[in-house]
Design a protein around this motif. Structure first.
Motif, mmCIF file in Angstrom:
data_model
loop_
_atom_site.group_PDB
_atom_site.id
_atom_site.type_symbol
_atom_site.label_atom_id
_atom_site.label_comp_id
_atom_site.label_asym_id
_atom_site.label_seq_id
_atom_site.Cartn_x
_atom_site.Cartn_y
_atom_site.Cartn_z
ATOM 1 N N PHE A 166 0.847 -1.187 0.000
ATOM 2 C CA PHE A 166 0.000 0.000 0.000
ATOM 3 C C PHE A 166 0.885 1.241 0.000
ATOM 4 N N GLY A 167 0.324 2.340 -0.483
ATOM 5 C CA GLY A 167 1.030 3.607 -0.464
ATOM 6 C C GLY A 167 0.037 4.746 -0.394
ATOM 7 N N THR A 168 0.555 5.959 -0.459
ATOM 8 C CA THR A 168 -0.300 7.142 -0.433
ATOM 9 C C THR A 168 -0.025 7.994 -1.657
ATOM 10 N N ALA A 169 -1.014 8.779 -2.053
ATOM 11 C CA ALA A 169 -0.877 9.622 -3.244
ATOM 12 C C ALA A 169 0.255 10.630 -3.093
ATOM 13 N N ASP A 170 0.518 11.073 -1.863
ATOM 14 C CA ASP A 170 1.585 12.058 -1.666
ATOM 15 C C ASP A 170 2.936 11.406 -1.359
ATOM 16 N N SER A 171 3.009 10.096 -1.484
ATOM 17 C CA SER A 171 4.254 9.352 -1.266
ATOM 18 C C SER A 171 4.831 9.573 0.124
ATOM 19 N N SER A 172 3.994 9.783 1.122
ATOM 20 C CA SER A 172 4.501 10.039 2.468
ATOM 21 C C SER A 172 4.920 8.758 3.184
ATOM 22 N N TYR A 173 4.236 7.647 2.899
ATOM 23 C CA TYR A 173 4.661 6.391 3.511
ATOM 24 C C TYR A 173 4.249 5.209 2.643
ATOM 25 N N TYR A 174 4.844 4.076 2.956
ATOM 26 C CA TYR A 174 4.625 2.830 2.232
ATOM 27 C C TYR A 174 4.402 1.726 3.262
ATOM 28 N N LEU A 175 3.409 0.872 3.010
ATOM 29 C CA LEU A 175 3.049 -0.189 3.953
ATOM 30 C C LEU A 175 3.002 -1.523 3.231
ATOM 31 N N GLU A 176 3.531 -2.544 3.891
ATOM 32 C CA GLU A 176 3.478 -3.889 3.315
ATOM 33 C C GLU A 176 3.104 -4.892 4.391
ATOM 34 N N VAL A 177 2.260 -5.852 4.018
ATOM 35 C CA VAL A 177 1.932 -6.981 4.889
ATOM 36 C C VAL A 177 2.310 -8.251 4.141
ATOM 37 N N TYR A 178 3.115 -9.086 4.793
ATOM 38 C CA TYR A 178 3.551 -10.338 4.161
ATOM 39 C C TYR A 178 3.250 -11.495 5.115
ATOM 40 N N VAL A 179 2.590 -12.535 4.603
ATOM 41 C CA VAL A 179 2.178 -13.676 5.411
ATOM 42 C C VAL A 179 2.944 -14.915 4.966
ATOM 43 N N SER A 180 3.526 -15.624 5.915
ATOM 44 C CA SER A 180 4.241 -16.869 5.616
ATOM 45 C C SER A 180 3.826 -17.944 6.605
ATOM 46 N N ASP A 181 4.097 -19.185 6.278
ATOM 47 C CA ASP A 181 3.775 -20.293 7.170
ATOM 48 C C ASP A 181 4.858 -20.412 8.249
ATOM 49 N N GLN A 182 4.443 -20.615 9.482
ATOM 50 C CA GLN A 182 5.392 -20.755 10.591
ATOM 51 C C GLN A 182 4.825 -21.747 11.592
ATOM 52 N N ASP A 183 5.360 -22.959 11.552
ATOM 53 C CA ASP A 183 4.857 -24.012 12.436
ATOM 54 C C ASP A 183 5.576 -24.040 13.779
ATOM 55 N N VAL A 184 6.707 -23.333 13.876
ATOM 56 C CA VAL A 184 7.470 -23.320 15.121
ATOM 57 C C VAL A 184 6.858 -22.299 16.081
ATOM 58 N N ALA A 185 6.705 -22.682 17.341
ATOM 59 C CA ALA A 185 6.143 -21.773 18.340
ATOM 60 C C ALA A 185 7.202 -20.754 18.742
ATOM 61 N N LEU A 186 6.989 -19.477 18.432
ATOM 62 C CA LEU A 186 7.933 -18.412 18.753
ATOM 63 C C LEU A 186 7.266 -17.422 19.698
ATOM 64 N N ASP A 187 8.017 -16.978 20.724
ATOM 65 C CA ASP A 187 7.472 -15.955 21.597
ATOM 66 C C ASP A 187 7.966 -14.590 21.127
ATOM 67 N N ALA A 188 7.601 -13.534 21.867
ATOM 68 C CA ALA A 188 7.928 -12.182 21.443
ATOM 69 C C ALA A 188 9.438 -11.964 21.350
ATOM 70 N N ASP A 189 10.196 -12.536 22.283
ATOM 71 C CA ASP A 189 11.654 -12.389 22.239
ATOM 72 C C ASP A 189 12.256 -13.097 21.039
ATOM 73 N N ASP A 190 11.708 -14.258 20.696
ATOM 74 C CA ASP A 190 12.169 -14.964 19.490
ATOM 75 C C ASP A 190 11.935 -14.107 18.247
ATOM 76 N N LEU A 191 10.766 -13.496 18.179
ATOM 77 C CA LEU A 191 10.443 -12.658 17.029
ATOM 78 C C LEU A 191 11.383 -11.458 16.953
ATOM 79 N N LEU A 192 11.697 -10.878 18.106
ATOM 80 C CA LEU A 192 12.605 -9.731 18.117
ATOM 81 C C LEU A 192 13.985 -10.133 17.615
ATOM 82 N N GLN A 193 14.464 -11.257 18.084
ATOM 83 C CA GLN A 193 15.770 -11.736 17.625
ATOM 84 C C GLN A 193 15.757 -11.990 16.115
ATOM 85 N N GLN A 194 14.656 -12.522 15.647
ATOM 86 C CA GLN A 194 14.515 -12.803 14.214
ATOM 87 C C GLN A 194 14.515 -11.514 13.391
ATOM 88 N N LEU A 195 13.809 -10.490 13.867
ATOM 89 C CA LEU A 195 13.774 -9.199 13.179
ATOM 90 C C LEU A 195 15.155 -8.552 13.129
#
Length: 632
Positions: free
Chosen positions: A204-233
């Motif tokens: 997604f974007g805006t007509a004035d090019s002020s920001y850009y947004l993306e949502v991406y969905v993938s399969d994840q069967d491993v149970a990850l907590d918030a700290d795991d996600l932070l490390q991954q990011l």
């Protein structure tokens, strides 16, 4: 990570949208003729000579379907959506009333049959071009470029320069995807840029090019907590060369998540978030083109905080971007005029018309030329012969034949089962001929998966074919590859490595550049390769093979070296190794022959599954191996 690649793409898309938005039709007199040029399969239309991007028109049953918004863009026609599925297109004294999914139209109060009904495709309403254009008083004619030219005479005061079509966003305060189960707030300035990977990615974007947004969905069967996600990011950011400016893991709430703020190599600031829910991972990326400090991203916090990895189907305020309908999504190939529905979770290759599920179901459609005078019965018999030549009697079993209606034509459906050794597969072959062309669908699945049998019925019922498209786009096509005579060969040579070899025509080349090494061919249940090396001596090659075979005998219980011998091959001394192994439940035999000539060491490898070791296939493989000849 998708973010770094899409940043460049999104900027270009936004710029293109802004340019397009500035190019409006112009009229210079009290009465003028507006012109729209449009072509099936092209995402460009021309309005009074001005190029504009549109959703791609397509053909179904010989009818060109176009986005309804082109009538507003080109002619200023008023378009309204009533009662969720009734569309009214008004132009001057004319009114065309359509119902989504119905081929019946009412033109100025008169009932008309259009041949195809309006349909939502990727969030765009597609309507039949010819009846709608004629209904609003326009003329239509093809030109030499294959375009349809639509002209309409209007007075100046009839033009409405609003480019939009139906306001499908009325009352929508959130946007999301019901199939992948997410939603987010829908600000007034947010524009949908593109979708990809079967809707896993949405930008997604805006007509004035002020920001850009993306949502991406993938399969994840491993149970990850918030700290795991932070490390991954953080790890992903480092791999991309980004500088992490802020980080946080949020363990509270129904759905824990992690967020980081980074500055990429171009100095652009991003906030990236990850969520896990019900076996899926949601990556949310937001780039702020105006932010100078990481704290500036706080003004986007309300939007990002509104993201939820859930979708309330009953909530009518959410604009649904999913095209999935009753568990299926549309697929089509414009070149062959074929449209069908595919289960939503399957991979889709519309160019090759190949579709696959994660559990092993597989569908391929193919169009070939029908030999003169040949019947479907002849074709069916040839396919059965091909299978009997490819599978041993205890690995192949015909089940029966029936008929099925495919796009108004009666098709023969042959059911059979086969087993490579790792379990029985059921296959349906759907065959019919039309206008000199053969239409073939191959559907295969593990026979214990009853749900895949039901999918077959639903998929075939959905197939629609515009039979005129093939004859318009093609002349003589290839013959069905399954009908190639297994005894016919093609002689190939290598000037660099000084040899020739006879390759069966029914084999599929994986790498057939004979001036390079290796050369590799595959076929059902087997393989063949030639490796030529100027760097390794025959002594080293043989020694390494012997070590590998000895190690395999010790460590792999299903591996057995059957023979190791010295012999003459192609007129020179050679070493031959023959072995048998069961790999992932599939038993097969292999052979490697190593020999040397003028400083080049050659290794020919051949293999054949036990289930496919028929007399015909074994003879074809042996003939190819023994055809190897040195040339000057």
């Amino acid at each position: 990570m998708k973010k770094s690649f899409l940043r460049v793409l999104s900027t270009g898309v936004l710029a293109g949208m802004l340019t397009i938005g500035a190019a409006l039709p112009a009229w210079a007199s009290e009465h003028t003729t507006s012109e729209l040029r449009i072509k099936a399969g092209s995402t460009n239309a021309y309005i009074n000579g001005s190029k504009q991007a549109i959703a791609k028109p397509y053909q179904i049953k010989g009818i060109t379907m176009v986005p309804v918004g082109v009538f507003k863009k080109a002619f200023g026609s008023e378009i309204r959506l009533e009662k969720n599925d009734v569309v009214k297109i008004k132009e001057g004294p004319h009114t065309v009333t359509l119902t989504i999914g119905s081929s019946i139209a009412w033109v100025d109060g008169v009932k008309k049959e259009m041949g195809a009904g309006p349909k939502m495709v990727n969030g765009v309403l597609m309507v039949p071009l010819r009846p709608v254009a004629a209904g609003i008083g326009a003329t239509l004619a093809p030109n030499s470029a294959g375009e349809m030219v639509i002209r309409l005479m209007q007075s100046d005061d009839s033009i409405d320069e609003d480019e939009g079509g139906i306001d499908l966003d009325a009352g929508k305060t959130r946007i999301g995807n019901s199939y992948y189960g997410w939603s987010i707030n829908y600000p007034a300035d947010l524009m949908i840029l593109q979708t990809g990977e079967q809707e896993r990615m949405m930008t997604f974007g805006t007509a004035d090019s002020s920001y850009y947004l993306e949502v991406y969905v993938s399969d994840q069967d491993v149970a990850l907590d918030a700290d795991d996600l932070l490390q991954q990011l953080v790890q992903e950011a480092k791999q991309s060369g980004d500088t992490v400016l802020d980080r946080e893991s949020i363990a509270k709430g129904k759905t824990p998540y992690a967020r980081i703020v980074v500055k990429d190599v171009d100095g652009l600031l991003w906030e990236m978030r990850q969520y896990i829910r019900d076996g899926r991972q949601y990556d949310v990326y937001l780039a702020d083109y105006e932010a100078l400090n990481y704290k500036d991203l706080s003004k986007r916090a309300a939007l990002l905080n509104s993201f939820q990895p859930t979708y309330a189907v009953s909530d009518r305020t959410i604009k649904d971007l999913s095209t999935v309908d009753d568990g299926m999504r549309s697929a089509w190939n414009d070149d062959y005029g074929i449209e069908l529905n595919i289960p939503a979770g399957w991979s889709m290759d519309n160019n090759q018309m190949v579709y696959e599920s994660k559990d092993g179901a597989y569908l391929q459609l193919r169009v070939t030329s029908a030999p003169t005078g040949a019947t479907v019965k002849d074709w069916s018999g040839q396919l059965d012969k091909w299978m009997r030549e490819t599978f041993t009697p205890d690995s192949y079993e015909p089940i029966g034949s029936s008929t099925m209606n495919i796009s108004g034509e009666t098709a023969e459906v042959n059911e059979f089962r086969y087993n490579f050794g790792d379990g029985w597969q059921t296959e349906f072959d759907v065959l019919f001929q039309k206008n000199g062309y053969r239409y073939y669908a191959e559907y295969t699945f593990p026979e214990d998966q009853a749900e895949d049998r039901e999918w077959f019925k639903r998929i075939m019922k959905s197939v629609e074919i515009d039979f005129d498209t093939v004859s318009d786009n093609f002349g003589q096509l290839d013959e069905d590859p399954y009908l190639t005579d297994k005894t016919k060969t093609l002689t190939r040579t290598s000037k660099r490595y000084h040899y020739s070899v006879d390759i069966p025509r029914y084999w599929t080349p994986y790498n057939d550049r004979f001036e390079y090494s290796p050369v590799v061919y595959t076929f059902t249940g087997g393989e063949f390769s030639i490796v030529a090396s100027d760097d390794k001596s025959i002594e080293m090659t043989v020694s390494q093979l012997r070590e590998a075979y000895a190690e395999a005998t010790k460590t792999r219980k299903n591996f057995k070296l059957l023979s190791s011998e010295e012999l003459m091959f192609a007129g020179v001394p050679a070493f031959s190794f023959t072995y048998h192994e069961v790999d992932n439940g599939v038993p097969y035999s292999g052979r490697q022959i190593v020999f040397e000539q003028n400083g080049t060491t050659y290794t020919i490898t051949s293999g054949l599954n036990d289930a496919n070791k028929t007399e015909v296939q074994a003879a074809a493989l042996e003939k190819a191996v023994n055809s190897f000849t040195f040339i000057k």
